[in-house]
Write a protein that holds these residues in place. Structure first.
Motif, PDB file in Angstrom:
ATOM      1  N   ASP A 115     -14.999 -59.807  52.670  1.00 43.79           N
ATOM      2  CA  ASP A 115     -16.222 -59.055  52.967  1.00 43.79           C
ATOM      3  C   ASP A 115     -16.384 -57.842  52.062  1.00 43.79           C
ATOM      4  N   ASP A 171     -17.802 -53.695  54.155  1.00 42.36           N
ATOM      5  CA  ASP A 171     -18.890 -54.149  55.011  1.00 42.36           C
ATOM      6  C   ASP A 171     -19.251 -53.122  56.077  1.00 42.36           C
ATOM      7  N   ASN A 178     -29.204 -56.625  54.249  1.00 41.55           N
ATOM      8  CA  ASN A 178     -28.256 -57.013  53.198  1.00 41.55           C
ATOM      9  C   ASN A 178     -28.879 -56.956  51.809  1.00 41.55           C
TER      10      ASN A 178
END
Length: 233
Positions: A115, A171, A178
């Motif tokens: 991530d 993250d 996003n």
């Protein structure tokens, strides 16, 4: 070129499981961060150790002649395993994501495992590395662990004549929809002409305005002062 980083512990966390590191010499610049998996007992040790390991192997590596990315990453993995075992800790307790950029002469090497995202820019192009998760796997991520598989790593190696900047985030840095590209361009443009002291102070300001449940970490390379990122109109 200016490089730096910043990290904040989330209020829901007993300890900050993120780690970051930046380093530069005459011919190499490195930014790296790692997010220790929350389910692992000593993930903050895993994340700190992988950052230190990448710095060590970067210092020892010649990126100009016969450079092989698989050998480079394999050596990082092997050295990380050795360092963890020397601490008498189980590898299973130390899983962590790995994201880094190395800039050397006219080449940039960007690597992501797990991530978070990496964004970097040259004179005309933008490059984004992130985990394109399928809907049913949003809570799963790759991480450094006992086994090494090159297929788990996203890698981009490019020749760059005019480097504009790079940004890496865990993250925990929540990006609206996003939209990593817009966030990164705005970040690098906003600070293209600023001193590192101002950059760090200003990031602290807007980090404090965000949701603070998760650890948040970012590292950055700012290109030559005054050189702004090309923006699409």
């Amino acid at each position: 070129m200016r490089i730096g980083g910043i990290s904040f512990k989330g209020k829901n966390q007993d300890k900050n499981q993120d780690s970051y590191l930046f380093w530069k010499s005459k011919n190499k610049k490195l930014i790296v961060l790692s997010d220790g998996l929350g389910s692992r007992k000593y993930s903050e040790i895993g994340s700190k150790t992988i950052c230190e390991t990448i710095k060590q192997i970067t210092q020892e590596t010649n990126f100009e002649d016969n450079f092989d990315i698989k050998d480079f990453l394999s050596e990082i993995h092997k050295t990380w395993i050795k360092k963890i075992l020397e601490k008498n800790i189980n590898i299973k307790d130390c899983y962590a994501t790995v994201l880094f950029c190395i800039f050397c002469k006219d080449k940039i090497i960007s690597v992501r495992l797990g991530d978070g995202f990496i964004a970097f820019y040259d004179e005309n192009n933008e490059y984004i590395l992130y985990d394109k998760k399928e809907k049913n796997f949003v809570n799963e991520t790759n991480s450094i662990s006992e086994k090494f598989s090159l297929n788990d790593w996203e890698i981009k190696i490019l020749k760059i004549q005019e480097f504009k900047g790079a940004l890496i985030c865990t993250d925990g840095v929540e990006i609206v929809n996003n939209n990593y590209n817009n966030f990164s361009k705005e970040f690098l443009n906003a600070y293209s002409n600023k001193k590192i002291k101002y950059v760090k102070k200003d990031i602290k300001r807007w980090f404090s305005e965000w949701s603070d449940h998760d650890d948040k970490t970012l590292v950055y390379m700012l290109g030559w002062r005054g050189k702004k990122i090309w923006m699409e109109i």
